[in-house]
Design a protein around this motif. Structure first.
Motif, PDB file in Angstrom:
ATOM      1  N   PRO A 272      26.386  25.467  23.818  1.00  0.00           N
ATOM      2  CA  PRO A 272      25.194  26.215  23.851  1.00  0.00           C
ATOM      3  C   PRO A 272      25.117  27.120  22.511  1.00  0.00           C
ATOM      4  O   PRO A 272      26.005  27.586  22.311  1.00  0.00           O
ATOM      5  CB  PRO A 272      25.480  26.948  25.179  1.00  0.00           C
ATOM      6  N   GLY A 273      23.763  27.220  22.384  1.00  0.00           N
ATOM      7  CA  GLY A 273      23.473  28.107  21.098  1.00  0.00           C
ATOM      8  C   GLY A 273      23.399  27.700  19.826  1.00  0.00           C
ATOM      9  O   GLY A 273      23.332  28.192  18.687  1.00  0.00           O
ATOM     10  N   SER A 274      24.085  26.267  19.798  1.00  0.00           N
ATOM     11  CA  SER A 274      23.918  25.623  18.365  1.00  0.00           C
ATOM     12  C   SER A 274      22.749  25.053  17.928  1.00  0.00           C
ATOM     13  O   SER A 274      21.543  24.977  18.757  1.00  0.00           O
ATOM     14  CB  SER A 274      24.846  24.400  18.564  1.00  0.00           C
TER      15      SER A 274
ATOM     16  N   CYS B 197      13.330  27.938  18.020  1.00  0.00           N
ATOM     17  CA  CYS B 197      13.858  27.134  17.192  1.00  0.00           C
ATOM     18  C   CYS B 197      13.418  27.253  15.685  1.00  0.00           C
ATOM     19  O   CYS B 197      14.193  26.972  14.976  1.00  0.00           O
ATOM     20  CB  CYS B 197      13.491  25.815  17.806  1.00  0.00           C
ATOM     21  N   LEU B 198      12.055  27.695  15.590  1.00  0.00           N
ATOM     22  CA  LEU B 198      11.676  27.713  14.076  1.00  0.00           C
ATOM     23  C   LEU B 198      12.476  28.923  13.477  1.00  0.00           C
ATOM     24  O   LEU B 198      12.775  28.730  12.345  1.00  0.00           O
ATOM     25  CB  LEU B 198      10.150  28.034  13.973  1.00  0.00           C
ATOM     26  N   LYS B 199      12.672  29.925  14.201  1.00  0.00           N
ATOM     27  CA  LYS B 199      13.330  31.186  13.512  1.00  0.00           C
ATOM     28  C   LYS B 199      14.863  30.580  13.563  1.00  0.00           C
ATOM     29  O   LYS B 199      15.308  31.093  12.255  1.00  0.00           O
ATOM     30  CB  LYS B 199      13.294  32.215  14.734  1.00  0.00           C
ATOM     31  N   LYS B 200      15.421  30.112  14.201  1.00  0.00           N
ATOM     32  CA  LYS B 200      16.918  29.632  13.829  1.00  0.00           C
ATOM     33  C   LYS B 200      16.991  28.769  12.541  1.00  0.00           C
ATOM     34  O   LYS B 200      17.820  28.899  12.003  1.00  0.00           O
ATOM     35  CB  LYS B 200      17.398  29.185  15.393  1.00  0.00           C
ATOM     36  N   GLY B 201      16.206  27.877  12.664  1.00  0.00           N
ATOM     37  CA  GLY B 201      16.239  27.103  11.631  1.00  0.00           C
ATOM     38  C   GLY B 201      15.802  27.722  10.295  1.00  0.00           C
ATOM     39  O   GLY B 201      16.256  27.472   9.062  1.00  0.00           O
TER      40      GLY B 201
ATOM     41  N   ARG C 278      20.208  16.372  29.478  1.00  0.00           N
ATOM     42  CA  ARG C 278      21.622  16.823  29.308  1.00  0.00           C
ATOM     43  C   ARG C 278      21.725  18.268  29.901  1.00  0.00           C
ATOM     44  O   ARG C 278      22.737  18.930  29.743  1.00  0.00           O
ATOM     45  CB  ARG C 278      22.219  16.627  28.084  1.00  0.00           C
ATOM     46  N   GLY C 279      20.615  18.798  30.266  1.00  0.00           N
ATOM     47  CA  GLY C 279      20.591  20.345  30.856  1.00  0.00           C
ATOM     48  C   GLY C 279      20.273  21.412  29.827  1.00  0.00           C
ATOM     49  O   GLY C 279      20.461  22.516  30.115  1.00  0.00           O
ATOM     50  N   PHE C 280      20.038  21.146  28.560  1.00  0.00           N
ATOM     51  CA  PHE C 280      19.697  22.292  27.474  1.00  0.00           C
ATOM     52  C   PHE C 280      18.411  22.381  27.803  1.00  0.00           C
ATOM     53  O   PHE C 280      17.222  21.701  27.774  1.00  0.00           O
ATOM     54  CB  PHE C 280      20.112  21.434  26.150  1.00  0.00           C
ATOM     55  N   LYS C 281      17.866  23.873  27.375  1.00  0.00           N
ATOM     56  CA  LYS C 281      16.686  24.372  27.174  1.00  0.00           C
ATOM     57  C   LYS C 281      16.494  24.423  25.993  1.00  0.00           C
ATOM     58  O   LYS C 281      17.036  25.780  25.345  1.00  0.00           O
ATOM     59  CB  LYS C 281      16.485  25.591  28.260  1.00  0.00           C
ATOM     60  N   LEU C 282      15.491  23.914  25.225  1.00  0.00           N
ATOM     61  CA  LEU C 282      15.138  24.425  23.896  1.00  0.00           C
ATOM     62  C   LEU C 282      14.550  25.615  23.610  1.00  0.00           C
ATOM     63  O   LEU C 282      13.530  26.159  24.124  1.00  0.00           O
ATOM     64  CB  LEU C 282      14.300  23.278  23.161  1.00  0.00           C
ATOM     65  N   GLY C 283      15.240  26.419  22.782  1.00  0.00           N
ATOM     66  CA  GLY C 283      14.840  27.758  22.289  1.00  0.00           C
ATOM     67  C   GLY C 283      15.561  28.982  22.914  1.00  0.00           C
ATOM     68  O   GLY C 283      15.459  29.941  22.947  1.00  0.00           O
ATOM     69  N   THR C 284      16.199  28.465  23.960  1.00  0.00           N
ATOM     70  CA  THR C 284      17.033  29.474  24.455  1.00  0.00           C
ATOM     71  C   THR C 284      18.887  28.981  24.560  1.00  0.00           C
ATOM     72  O   THR C 284      19.369  30.006  24.109  1.00  0.00           O
ATOM     73  CB  THR C 284      16.827  29.244  26.361  1.00  0.00           C
ATOM     74  N   ASP C 285      18.868  27.975  24.933  1.00  0.00           N
ATOM     75  CA  ASP C 285      20.538  27.778  24.908  1.00  0.00           C
ATOM     76  C   ASP C 285      20.748  26.506  23.804  1.00  0.00           C
ATOM     77  O   ASP C 285      21.971  26.220  23.698  1.00  0.00           O
ATOM     78  CB  ASP C 285      21.340  27.032  26.286  1.00  0.00           C
ATOM     79  N   LEU C 286      19.603  26.102  23.193  1.00  0.00           N
ATOM     80  CA  LEU C 286      20.040  25.021  22.283  1.00  0.00           C
ATOM     81  C   LEU C 286      18.567  24.955  21.217  1.00  0.00           C
ATOM     82  O   LEU C 286      17.401  25.325  21.683  1.00  0.00           O
ATOM     83  CB  LEU C 286      19.973  23.630  22.995  1.00  0.00           C
TER      84      LEU C 286
ATOM     85  N   MET D 171      10.951  12.460  18.087  1.00  0.00           N
ATOM     86  CA  MET D 171      11.339  13.966  18.317  1.00  0.00           C
ATOM     87  C   MET D 171      11.012  14.460  19.751  1.00  0.00           C
ATOM     88  O   MET D 171      11.837  15.030  20.368  1.00  0.00           O
ATOM     89  CB  MET D 171      10.551  15.071  17.362  1.00  0.00           C
ATOM     90  N   VAL D 172       9.898  13.934  20.304  1.00  0.00           N
ATOM     91  CA  VAL D 172       9.573  14.049  21.688  1.00  0.00           C
ATOM     92  C   VAL D 172      10.735  13.101  22.622  1.00  0.00           C
ATOM     93  O   VAL D 172      11.256  13.854  23.426  1.00  0.00           O
ATOM     94  CB  VAL D 172       8.274  13.301  21.850  1.00  0.00           C
ATOM     95  N   ARG D 173      11.170  12.152  22.161  1.00  0.00           N
ATOM     96  CA  ARG D 173      12.157  11.412  22.744  1.00  0.00           C
ATOM     97  C   ARG D 173      13.496  12.101  22.758  1.00  0.00           C
ATOM     98  O   ARG D 173      14.272  12.214  23.684  1.00  0.00           O
ATOM     99  CB  ARG D 173      12.561   9.924  22.270  1.00  0.00           C
ATOM    100  N   ILE D 174      13.887  12.787  21.589  1.00  0.00           N
ATOM    101  CA  ILE D 174      15.078  13.710  21.120  1.00  0.00           C
ATOM    102  C   ILE D 174      15.063  14.853  22.203  1.00  0.00           C
ATOM    103  O   ILE D 174      16.078  15.221  22.905  1.00  0.00           O
ATOM    104  CB  ILE D 174      15.244  14.071  19.860  1.00  0.00           C
ATOM    105  N   ARG D 175      13.917  15.482  22.108  1.00  0.00           N
ATOM    106  CA  ARG D 175      13.737  16.717  23.264  1.00  0.00           C
ATOM    107  C   ARG D 175      14.211  16.228  24.718  1.00  0.00           C
ATOM    108  O   ARG D 175      14.815  16.866  25.306  1.00  0.00           O
ATOM    109  CB  ARG D 175      12.325  17.120  23.229  1.00  0.00           C
TER     110      ARG D 175
END
Length: 357
Positions: A84-86, A148-152, A109-117, A99-103
Motif C-alpha cells: 500500500p502507498g506504492s 496519482c498524477l501528483k505522486k508521479g 485485488r483491493g487497491f483504491k487508486l489515489g488513496t492506497d496505490l 490502462m483500464v484493464r490494469i485499473r
C-alpha cells in the motif's frame, strides 16, 4: 526509497542503469529471463528473476515487452508483491484500452487508486543512437486520479527535461502508439517516392535535399523496409482499434517495397548485402529487415554474403551469416565485381550488377 525496474530488455535496462546511477543502492531489476539475469549479475548489476525477493518496493517501473494483448505486463503484475502507498508507473507501450484493464485488475485485488496505490502511465521514449537514456527527452504522463498524477510528478519531474501531463490517461496511452505509427507512415511514403524516383531515373537524394530545404518538411531516408520491434507492433495496436485505409495502405506499401528488393535480384546469384543491423548505427540484429532479406535471398537459391561496419566477421559468423572477406572488399577487379549483385541498405532498389527496375 526502493525502486524496481520490471523487464530488462533494451528499454528496461537503459532505464535501470540510469536510475541506478541517480539512486545508488536503491534500485533493483527483475526479469523472467534467467539467462539475462545471470549475464547482468556477472556484470555486477543488482537484478533477480525471483519476485519473492522484491518486498517493500516503493516505486515499480514497468517496462516489459507488452505482448499483443498486454499479457506480459499482467503476468508481471500477478507476481508483484505490491505494498500500500506504492507508485506503479507503466512505461511499456500499450494497446489502447490496457490502462483500464490494469485499473480493474488492481481494484479486484483491493487497491483504491489515489488513496492506497498510485497508478500512472508514462510511455517510454528513446531514439537509440540519438538519446543516451530514456529520460533525455520530454515524457507524457497520464493517470486516473489527480492524486496519482501528483505522486508521479514528484518522482518524474527531477528526472526528465519536461513532463507533459494529460488529464485523460487514454491520451497518454494513445500518444506513444500514434508517434510510432506516424513514423511508420512517413517511412512508407519515403519508400514509395524512392521507388518512383528509381523507376524514372531521378536522384532520390537530390530530391530529399530539395524537399527538406523547407523547414517544416522531412522526407526520410530509406532502408530495407520498416523493421525494429516498435513500429510494426504499434501499427498493429492502432489498426486493431482504428479502421483506416491509410494505415492499411502503409502496411501494404512496405510489404511491396520489401518484395521489390528481393524480386530485382531473382535467384542463383552471388549477392552482397551491405548493412544488416536493424537500424543504421545501432548494433542489434533483432527485428532487422536486413536479416529478413538475407534469409529470403538465400531461400531463393542465392549465395549471400554480408558486411556491416558494426559487426566483426567473427560476430557475423557466430550469428549465422557468411561475412564478406576483407580481400574481396578491397578487390578492384571489374570482372569479379560484375559477377555479383551488391545491395546497399540506403539504395536498396539500385542493386549494382543488375539493370534498374
Amino acid at each position: 526509497m526502493k525502486i524496481c525496474v520490471v523487464g530488462l530488455g533494451n528499454i528496461g535496462f537503459n532505464l535501470f542503469v540510469y536510475l541506478d546511477q541517480k539512486f545508488p543502492g536503491e534500485v533493483i531489476g527483475v526479469d523472467v529471463n534467467e539467462g539475462r539475469v545471470k549475464e547482468l549479475r556477472r556484470q555486477g548489476y543488482r537484478v533477480t528473476a525471483d519476485y519473492r525477493a522484491l518486498t517493500g518496493i516503493d516505486v515499480w517501473l514497468m517496462a516489459p515487452s507488452t505482448g499483443n494483448q498486454g499479457q506480459n505486463l499482467f503476468s508481471a503484475l500477478e507476481h508483484m508483491i505490491i505494498c500500500p502507498g506504492s507508485l506503479i508507473s507503466i512505461e511499456s507501450t500499450l494497446p489502447p484500452g490496457t490502462m483500464v484493464r490494469i485499473r480493474e485488475f488492481l481494484e479486484k485485488r483491493g487497491f483504491k487508486l489515489g488513496t492506497d496505490l498510485f497508478l500512472i502511465h508514462v510511455p517510454h521514449r528513446v531514439m537509440f543512437g540519438v538519446d543516451k537514456t530514456v529520460c533525455d527527452t520530454p515524457r507524457v504522463m497520464g493517470a486516473f486520479t489527480k492524486e496519482c498524477l501528483k505522486k508521479g510528478r514528484e518522482f518524474y519531474n527531477p528526472l526528465v527535461p519536461l513532463l507533459v501531463e494529460v488529464g485523460d490517461v487514454r491520451v497518454a496511452e494513445l500518444s506513444k502508439v500514434v508517434e510510432n505509427v506516424k513514423r511508420y507512415v512517413d517511412v512508407a511514403f519515403a519508400q514509395e517516392i524512392y521507388g518512383f524516383c528509381v523507376s524514372k531515373g531521378i536522384s532520390y537524394e537530390e530530391l530529399r535535399t530539395a524537399v527538406n530545404s523547407k523547414n517544416n518538411v522531412e522526407l526520410l531516408a530509406t532502408d530495407w523496409g520498416i523493421g525494429g520491434e516498435c513500429l510494426p507492433k504499434d501499427m498493429n495496436f492502432l489498426r486493431t482499434v482504428c479502421s483506416s485505409a491509410l494505415l492499411e495502405g502503409a502496411e501494404l506499401a512496405d510489404k511491396n517495397y520489401r518484395d521489390s528488393i528481393q524480386v530485382q535480384v531473382g535467384s542463383d546469384k552471388e549477392v552482397w548485402v551491405r548493412g544488416i543491423s536493424y537500424k543504421t548505427g545501432v548494433k542489434d540484429l533483432n527485428h532487422s529487415r536486413g536479416v529478413d532479406l538475407v534469409r529470403a535471398l538465400e531461400a531463393a537459391g542465392n549465395t549471400v554474403k554480408v558486411d556491416d561496419p558494426l559487426f566483426s566477421p567473427d560476430e557475423l559468423n557466430e550469428a549465422g551469416f557468411n561475412p564478406i572477406d576483407q580481400q574481396e572488399l578491397n578487390s578492384q577487379d571489374p570482372k569479379v565485381d560484375a559477377a555479383r549483385v551488391i545491395l546497399d541498405r540506403h539504395k536498396a532498389l539500385e542493386a549494382k550488377g543488375l539493370p534498374l527496375i
